[in-house]
Design a protein around this motif. Structure first.
Motif, mmCIF file in Angstrom:
data_model
loop_
_atom_site.group_PDB
_atom_site.id
_atom_site.type_symbol
_atom_site.label_atom_id
_atom_site.label_comp_id
_atom_site.label_asym_id
_atom_site.label_seq_id
_atom_site.Cartn_x
_atom_site.Cartn_y
_atom_site.Cartn_z
ATOM 1 N N ARG A 151 43.190 -36.526 -63.584
ATOM 2 C CA ARG A 151 41.908 -37.101 -63.979
ATOM 3 C C ARG A 151 41.632 -38.389 -63.227
ATOM 4 O O ARG A 151 40.539 -38.601 -62.678
ATOM 5 N N THR A 205 38.355 -38.823 -60.965
ATOM 6 C CA THR A 205 37.153 -39.475 -61.470
ATOM 7 C C THR A 205 37.486 -40.695 -62.307
ATOM 8 O O THR A 205 38.621 -40.849 -62.789
ATOM 9 N N ARG A 244 35.512 -41.153 -64.944
ATOM 10 C CA ARG A 244 34.999 -40.727 -66.239
ATOM 11 C C ARG A 244 36.152 -40.354 -67.173
ATOM 12 O O ARG A 244 37.260 -40.083 -66.710
ATOM 13 N N LYS A 277 36.837 -37.694 -68.578
ATOM 14 C CA LYS A 277 37.381 -36.394 -68.185
ATOM 15 C C LYS A 277 36.601 -35.871 -66.978
ATOM 16 O O LYS A 277 35.484 -36.340 -66.695
ATOM 17 N N ASP A 325 34.165 -34.001 -64.786
ATOM 18 C CA ASP A 325 32.842 -33.464 -65.104
ATOM 19 C C ASP A 325 32.610 -32.188 -64.288
ATOM 20 O O ASP A 325 32.161 -32.231 -63.144
ATOM 21 N N TRP A 326 32.891 -31.042 -64.899
ATOM 22 C CA TRP A 326 32.734 -29.761 -64.203
ATOM 23 C C TRP A 326 31.273 -29.438 -63.934
ATOM 24 O O TRP A 326 30.956 -28.711 -62.976
ATOM 25 N N ASN A 327 30.371 -29.950 -64.748
ATOM 26 C CA ASN A 327 28.946 -29.728 -64.496
ATOM 27 C C ASN A 327 28.523 -30.321 -63.162
ATOM 28 O O ASN A 327 27.689 -29.744 -62.449
ATOM 29 N N ARG A 328 29.078 -31.479 -62.821
ATOM 30 C CA ARG A 328 28.789 -32.082 -61.528
ATOM 31 C C ARG A 328 29.310 -31.202 -60.386
ATOM 32 O O ARG A 328 28.642 -31.022 -59.370
ATOM 33 N N ASP A 335 29.189 -42.155 -57.052
ATOM 34 C CA ASP A 335 29.253 -41.431 -58.317
ATOM 35 C C ASP A 335 30.507 -41.767 -59.118
ATOM 36 O O ASP A 335 30.735 -41.209 -60.184
ATOM 37 N N GLU A 343 33.788 -35.354 -58.094
ATOM 38 C CA GLU A 343 33.266 -34.064 -58.526
ATOM 39 C C GLU A 343 32.196 -33.502 -57.583
ATOM 40 O O GLU A 343 32.226 -32.320 -57.232
ATOM 41 N N TYR A 347 21.567 -38.659 -61.028
ATOM 42 C CA TYR A 347 22.647 -39.367 -61.717
ATOM 43 C C TYR A 347 22.407 -40.884 -61.812
ATOM 44 O O TYR A 347 23.326 -41.636 -62.134
#
Length: 306
Positions: free
Chosen positions: A83, A87, A89, A91, A93-96, A215, A219, A280
């Motif tokens: 992790r 990133t 974040r 966790k 971010d698979w959406n990214r 970002d 990701e 973003y």
């Protein structure tokens, strides 16, 4: 915070050296060993003996395996987590990742169709159902790991290590971009098109580095790189490309270094950066790309989960 977050952990800066030095040493050896050799003939002979799918597996599998080595080293030698390497974040971010993969896949498909219909004589239909299905499975299994290895090495391991060592962001941004370009120097495309193609490779590295720093995570770079190699390999191959595959189309045009090399770097990548920035809500570009890696107070770092 992508680089700054590492200040929470007592990482030995020397631990960032072995993997990049080993990989760059391997690339240098490969370049020297093949310099002056007819790499096209060598690749053609391998494909003639083993088939394109087997040759593809032999060439890509080692890089996919190196992805596991980087993660193993990060976890068990540096006592870090995937992790944190990926990133800032809480966790990954698979959406990214999927958004970046989707948008570059669509652009790749559209530009391929435009190229095909504007100059159909430059392409031949290369689709063979059985061979393509086998290649599709191999590509789906191997290419995302191959591209992830390159991202975790350059935009992850090296960028974070250089950022901690130099306390800057612009040095790791530019140095990893240059090294990313140099990694491709032994590709057949360089021999065919000349060193001018390095503008594209280094420019791509710079684009991926900007994505990562702006970002605060890899990701978007992971998704873009996977789409670039996977979709590109499935759609078009040629006798002078690094991947010679059972793709849908084969480019039979005579390769030449034209202005098209500069279009992605000068036009397409800036447009993509604009799209990502709007989606973003990126801001403070100067600080994120050229600012210093500032020490954070303990309470700020403690808010970042490991």
């Amino acid at each position: 915070m992508y680089i700054e977050q590492l200040q929470k952990y007592k990482l030995n800066l020397l631990s960032y050296l072995p993997i990049p030095l080993a990989f760059l040493g391997l690339m240098a050896y490969n370049y020297v060993a093949t310099k002056g050799a007819d790499t096209d003939a060598m690749l053609e002979e391998m494909i003639a003996k083993m088939g394109a799918n087997t040759a593809f597996f032999i060439l890509v599998a080692p890089l996919a395996l190196m992805f596991g080595i980087v993660l193993f080293y990060n976890k068990y030698i540096q006592n870090n987590t995937t992790r944190i390497l990926t990133t800032s974040r809480p966790k990954i971010d698979w959406n990214r990742i999927f958004f970046s993969f989707f948008i570059w896949s669509i652009i790749t498909i559209i530009t391929t169709l435009i190229s095909y219909y504007s100059a159909p004589s430059d392409f031949v239909w290369n689709f063979k159902p059985k061979e393509f299905i086998i290649f599709f499975v191999l590509a789906l299994l191997l290419i995302p790991f191959q591209t992830s290895f390159e991202e975790y090495l350059f935009r992850g391991h090296m960028m974070q290590g250089l950022g901690l060592a130099t306390k800057t962001k612009w040095i790791p941004l530019f140095l990893t971009s240059i090294l990313f370009g140099i990694m491709h120097i032994a590709n057949p495309e360089v021999e065919k098109l000349g060193m001018i193609i390095m503008v594209y490779y280094i420019g791509t590295g710079l684009f991926l580095g900007i994505l990562t720093l702006m970002d605060d995570g890899m990701e978007l770079a992971l998704g873009f790189h996977a789409a670039n190699n996977l979709v590109g390999a499935l759609l078009v191959t040629s006798d002078w490309s690094a991947f010679q595959t059972h793709s849908v189309l084969k480019d039979v045009s005579e390769p030449n270094a034209s202005f098209q090399i500069f279009i992605p770097v000068l036009i397409v990548f800036p447009i993509l950066l604009f799209i990502f920035a709007k989606k973003y809500n990126w801001n403070n570009w100067k600080e994120k790309l050229f600012g210093k890696v500032k020490p954070y107070q303990l309470e700020e770092l403690e808010s970042i989960g490991k």
